[in-house]
Design a protein around this motif. Structure first.
Motif, PDB file in Angstrom:
ATOM      1  N   GLU A  73       0.807  -1.222   0.000  1.00 13.50           N
ATOM      2  CA  GLU A  73       0.000   0.000   0.000  1.00 13.50           C
ATOM      3  C   GLU A  73       0.844   1.277   0.000  1.00 13.50           C
ATOM      4  O   GLU A  73       0.497   2.253  -0.651  1.00 13.50           O
ATOM      5  N   THR A  74       1.954   1.268   0.738  1.00 19.69           N
ATOM      6  CA  THR A  74       2.704   2.510   0.924  1.00 19.69           C
ATOM      7  C   THR A  74       4.099   2.510   0.307  1.00 19.69           C
ATOM      8  O   THR A  74       4.664   3.585   0.097  1.00 19.69           O
ATOM      9  N   GLN A  75       4.663   1.344   0.006  1.00 24.04           N
ATOM     10  CA  GLN A  75       6.052   1.298  -0.435  1.00 24.04           C
ATOM     11  C   GLN A  75       6.262   0.764  -1.849  1.00 24.04           C
ATOM     12  O   GLN A  75       7.388   0.754  -2.333  1.00 24.04           O
ATOM     13  N   VAL A  76       5.205   0.312  -2.514  1.00 21.40           N
ATOM     14  CA  VAL A  76       5.359  -0.307  -3.830  1.00 21.40           C
ATOM     15  C   VAL A  76       4.465   0.402  -4.844  1.00 21.40           C
ATOM     16  O   VAL A  76       3.288   0.617  -4.599  1.00 21.40           O
ATOM     17  N   ARG A  77       5.059   0.788  -5.974  1.00 23.13           N
ATOM     18  CA  ARG A  77       4.280   1.337  -7.097  1.00 23.13           C
ATOM     19  C   ARG A  77       4.625   0.534  -8.341  1.00 23.13           C
ATOM     20  O   ARG A  77       5.783   0.209  -8.582  1.00 23.13           O
ATOM     21  N   GLU A  78       3.605   0.229  -9.148  1.00 22.26           N
ATOM     22  CA  GLU A  78       3.806  -0.567 -10.356  1.00 22.26           C
ATOM     23  C   GLU A  78       3.559   0.275 -11.605  1.00 22.26           C
ATOM     24  O   GLU A  78       2.758   1.200 -11.587  1.00 22.26           O
ATOM     25  N   GLU A  79       4.248  -0.102 -12.693  1.00 30.64           N
ATOM     26  CA  GLU A  79       4.078   0.550 -14.001  1.00 30.64           C
ATOM     27  C   GLU A  79       4.231   2.059 -13.886  1.00 30.64           C
ATOM     28  O   GLU A  79       3.301   2.821 -14.136  1.00 30.64           O
ATOM     29  N   VAL A  80       5.421   2.506 -13.526  1.00 30.73           N
ATOM     30  CA  VAL A  80       5.667   3.908 -13.214  1.00 30.73           C
ATOM     31  C   VAL A  80       6.719   4.493 -14.152  1.00 30.73           C
ATOM     32  O   VAL A  80       7.739   3.869 -14.413  1.00 30.73           O
ATOM     33  N   ARG A 135      10.680   3.964 -17.913  1.00 28.17           N
ATOM     34  CA  ARG A 135       9.602   3.325 -17.173  1.00 28.17           C
ATOM     35  C   ARG A 135      10.143   2.153 -16.382  1.00 28.17           C
ATOM     36  O   ARG A 135      11.021   1.431 -16.839  1.00 28.17           O
ATOM     37  N   ILE A 182       8.297  -1.876 -11.415  1.00 22.33           N
ATOM     38  CA  ILE A 182       8.028  -1.719  -9.980  1.00 22.33           C
ATOM     39  C   ILE A 182       9.079  -0.785  -9.388  1.00 22.33           C
ATOM     40  O   ILE A 182      10.262  -0.901  -9.702  1.00 22.33           O
ATOM     41  N   PRO A 209      12.781   6.716  -3.521  1.00 23.71           N
ATOM     42  CA  PRO A 209      12.927   5.435  -4.222  1.00 23.71           C
ATOM     43  C   PRO A 209      14.153   4.669  -3.738  1.00 23.71           C
ATOM     44  O   PRO A 209      15.244   5.217  -3.644  1.00 23.71           O
TER      45      PRO A 209
END
Length: 108
Positions: A40-47, A68, A71, A80
């Motif tokens: 929820e707070t530490q992972v972002r996908e397709e960025v 791009r 993850i 990051p």
């Protein structure tokens, strides 16, 4: 974590049928959660993590290609910490790992 990913991909029956999304969903995300990262707070996908290089020629400017990541893992401060790119097939994945290991040993 890298060893677990290699072992999991070697156990897949239809190795050539895996897409990037399949690899992320079946192998990488579970390993990230197992390693203690909070989705929820530490992972972002397709960025996209850059806007592209700026090229200036005379009075004209242009932007290059945006970079791009599949993850990005963020630390507790929102900075990051890791950028992860995924490759579509087992062969591409193993080739990328081999190149990474070669570069790491060359730097050491």
């Amino acid at each position: 974590m890298l060893f677990l990913l290699k072992e999991a991909i070697n156990k897949v029956t239809n190795k050539k049928d895996l897409s990037e999304r399949d690899i992320v969903t079946q192998f990488i995300i579970p390993n990230i959660v197992h390693a203690g990262w909070d989705l929820e707070t530490q992972v972002r996908e397709e960025v996209y993590f850059t806007d592209g290089r700026i090229f200036v020629k005379g009075n004209k400017t242009a932007r290059g290609e945006r970079k791009r990541a599949d993850i990005i893992l963020f630390n507790d401060y929102g900075t990051p910490a890791e950028i992860i790119s995924v490759f579509g097939s087992k062969e591409n994945y193993l080739q990328a790992i081999w190149e990474l290991e070669t570069e790491l040993y060359k730097a050491a």
